[in-house]
Design an enzyme around this catalytic site. Structure first.
Site, short mmCIF file in Angstrom:
data_model
loop_
_atom_site.label_atom_id
_atom_site.label_comp_id
_atom_site.label_asym_id
_atom_site.label_seq_id
_atom_site.Cartn_x
_atom_site.Cartn_y
_atom_site.Cartn_z
N ASN A 23 0.86 0.83 3.89
CA ASN A 23 0.92 0.10 5.16
C ASN A 23 2.36 -0.13 5.65
O ASN A 23 2.59 -0.26 6.86
CB ASN A 23 0.20 -1.24 4.97
N ASN B 3 11.19 0.01 -2.08
CA ASN B 3 11.56 0.75 -0.88
C ASN B 3 10.66 1.99 -0.87
O ASN B 3 10.83 2.89 -1.70
CB ASN B 3 13.03 1.15 -0.91
N TYR C 97 8.52 7.70 16.05
CA TYR C 97 7.44 6.87 15.49
C TYR C 97 6.11 7.63 15.54
O TYR C 97 5.41 7.73 14.53
CB TYR C 97 7.33 5.55 16.26
N ALA D 224 5.68 10.78 15.75
CA ALA D 224 5.77 11.93 14.84
C ALA D 224 5.47 11.49 13.40
O ALA D 224 4.75 12.16 12.66
CB ALA D 224 7.16 12.55 14.92
N1 LIG Z 1 1.51 -3.88 14.91
C1 LIG Z 1 1.04 -2.83 15.57
O1 LIG Z 1 0.78 -2.87 16.78
C2 LIG Z 1 0.75 -1.54 14.84
C3 LIG Z 1 0.07 -0.52 15.52
C4 LIG Z 1 -0.20 0.68 14.87
C5 LIG Z 1 0.22 0.85 13.56
N2 LIG Z 1 0.90 -0.17 12.93
C6 LIG Z 1 1.35 0.07 11.58
O2 LIG Z 1 0.86 -0.93 10.72
C7 LIG Z 1 1.77 -1.10 9.63
C8 LIG Z 1 2.12 -2.57 9.48
O3 LIG Z 1 2.76 -3.00 10.67
P1 LIG Z 1 2.99 -4.54 11.05
O4 LIG Z 1 2.71 -4.64 12.50
O5 LIG Z 1 2.28 -5.43 10.11
O6 LIG Z 1 4.57 -4.64 10.87
P2 LIG Z 1 5.53 -5.77 10.24
O7 LIG Z 1 6.88 -5.42 10.74
O8 LIG Z 1 4.98 -7.12 10.48
O9 LIG Z 1 5.43 -5.47 8.67
C9 LIG Z 1 5.95 -4.30 8.11
C10 LIG Z 1 6.33 -4.59 6.67
O10 LIG Z 1 6.82 -3.36 6.09
C11 LIG Z 1 7.96 -3.68 5.33
N3 LIG Z 1 8.84 -2.51 5.19
C12 LIG Z 1 9.61 -1.93 6.14
N4 LIG Z 1 10.32 -0.91 5.62
C13 LIG Z 1 9.99 -0.84 4.32
C14 LIG Z 1 10.37 0.00 3.23
N5 LIG Z 1 11.29 0.97 3.40
N6 LIG Z 1 9.80 -0.19 2.01
C15 LIG Z 1 8.90 -1.19 1.82
N7 LIG Z 1 8.52 -2.03 2.79
C16 LIG Z 1 9.05 -1.85 4.03
C17 LIG Z 1 8.65 -4.82 6.08
O11 LIG Z 1 9.56 -5.54 5.25
C18 LIG Z 1 7.45 -5.64 6.53
O12 LIG Z 1 7.10 -6.61 5.55
C19 LIG Z 1 2.97 -0.21 9.94
O13 LIG Z 1 2.85 1.01 9.25
C20 LIG Z 1 2.85 0.02 11.42
O14 LIG Z 1 3.48 1.21 11.85
C21 LIG Z 1 1.17 -1.35 13.53
#
Ligand SMILES: NC(=O)c1ccc[n+]([C@@H]2O[C@H](COP(=O)([O-])OP(=O)(O)OC[C@H]3O[C@@H](n4cnc5c(N)ncnc54)[C@H](O)[C@@H]3O)[C@@H](O)[C@H]2O)c1
Length: 243
Positions: free
Chosen positions: A84, A57, A148, A150
């Site tokens: 990430n 976590n 988000y 922020a």
């Molecule tokens: N998808 C988009 O459009 C986008 C755009 C900008 C930034 N991001 C950022 O990219 C990153 C990855 O996003 P994604 O789209 O692959 O999302 P996703 O939801 O597919 O994956 C996120 C992962 O983070 C894990 N997670 C969540 N809370 C957690 C915690 N407390 N401890 C450990 N793991 C945790 C989840 O279990 C999941 O496996 C994120 O930081 C997101 O904010 C995504």
């Protein structure tokens, strides 16, 4: 084999962008620790060659301390950290309360901070390392009056500060700013063809991003090809925020 012999921790490695990075980094020769809160999803990661799923976590200081030590003890070093893992929210700003704010900032803000806090000392001990923090285009332009944005602004600020803190010890810190990427996080978008069409229309490159678009940039920053890049910000949004 651009990451041959390197040891990488990728948080949120069980889904979306993180999962794509896990696959790419391991295919480039790294030993990859996919750290995620979703233990069930990590079972899939554990079946991959040179990939080790570990429960974490990111909002827990203690869990970070244990994980960093365990990885360093088991594999002898840590070369790469990708912060990430993250959560998003569709709540309108009028409904966001302090609990929502604190949860978002704990995971998206404190998570990367604690990751660097516990992992950078191991990197500093070997006088080299690469940390990549995943922020968002919402940290750079006026999109998203919410918790988000922020939290991603926090990631932007601490990435710069960490680059100037750990750079002296040979540890590079850079940040990526994805636009809208097709992952489980944004799957709600695909249910509205109209909204999807509008987003694509508003993007100079006329498509949404793919996890590979982010993973490829992270690979470059993780590899020695970027050995003089520290404190950089790379926007990966098809030109959306350049307008
Ligand atoms: N998808 C988009 O459009 C986008 C755009 C900008 C930034 N991001 C950022 O990219 C990153 C990855 O996003 P994604 O789209 O692959 O999302 P996703 O939801 O597919 O994956 C996120 C992962 O983070 C894990 N997670 C969540 N809370 C957690 C915690 N407390 N401890 C450990 N793991 C945790 C989840 O279990 C999941 O496996 C994120 O930081 C997101 O904010 C995504």
């Amino acid at each position: 084999m651009r990451l041959k012999g390197k040891v990488a921790i990728i948080t949120g490695g069980a889904s979306g962008i993180g999962e794509c990075m896990v696959d790419l980094f391991s295919s480039e020769g790294a030993i990859v620790i996919a750290a995620d809160i979703n233990e069930a999803a990590l079972e899939k990661a554990n079946q991959k060659k040179n990939v080790y799923g570990m429960k974490l976590n990111v909002a827990s200081d203690e869990e970070w301390q244990v994980l960093a030590k365990e990885v360093n003890d088991r594999f002898g070093k840590i070369d790469i950290l990708v912060n990430n893992a993250g959560i998003a929210s569709e709540k309108p700003f009028q409904e966001i309360n302090l609990d929502d704010w604190q949860k978002m900032l704990a995971i998206n803000g404190f998570g990367p901070f604690a990751g660097m806090k516990h992992v950078a000392p191991y990197m500093a001990a070997q006088k080299q390392g690469s940390i990549i923090n995943i922020s968002s285009y919402t940290a750079q332009i006026g999109q998203g009056y919410n918790h988000y944005s922020a939290s991603k602004g926090a990631v932007r600020a601490i990435s710069k500060a960490a680059a100037t803190t750990f750079g002296w010890q040979g540890v590079r810190v850079n940040a990526l700013f994805p636009g809208i990427i097709e992952t489980p996080m944004t799957k709600a978008l695909s249910t509205s063809k109209e909204l999807l069409g509008q987003l694509i229309q508003a993007t100079p490159l006329q498509r949404l991003g793919k996890p590979e678009d982010i993973a490829n940039a992270a690979l470059f920053l993780a590899s020695d090809e970027s050995s003089y890049i520290n404190g950089a910000e790379i926007v990966i949004d098809g030109g959306f925020s350049a307008q």
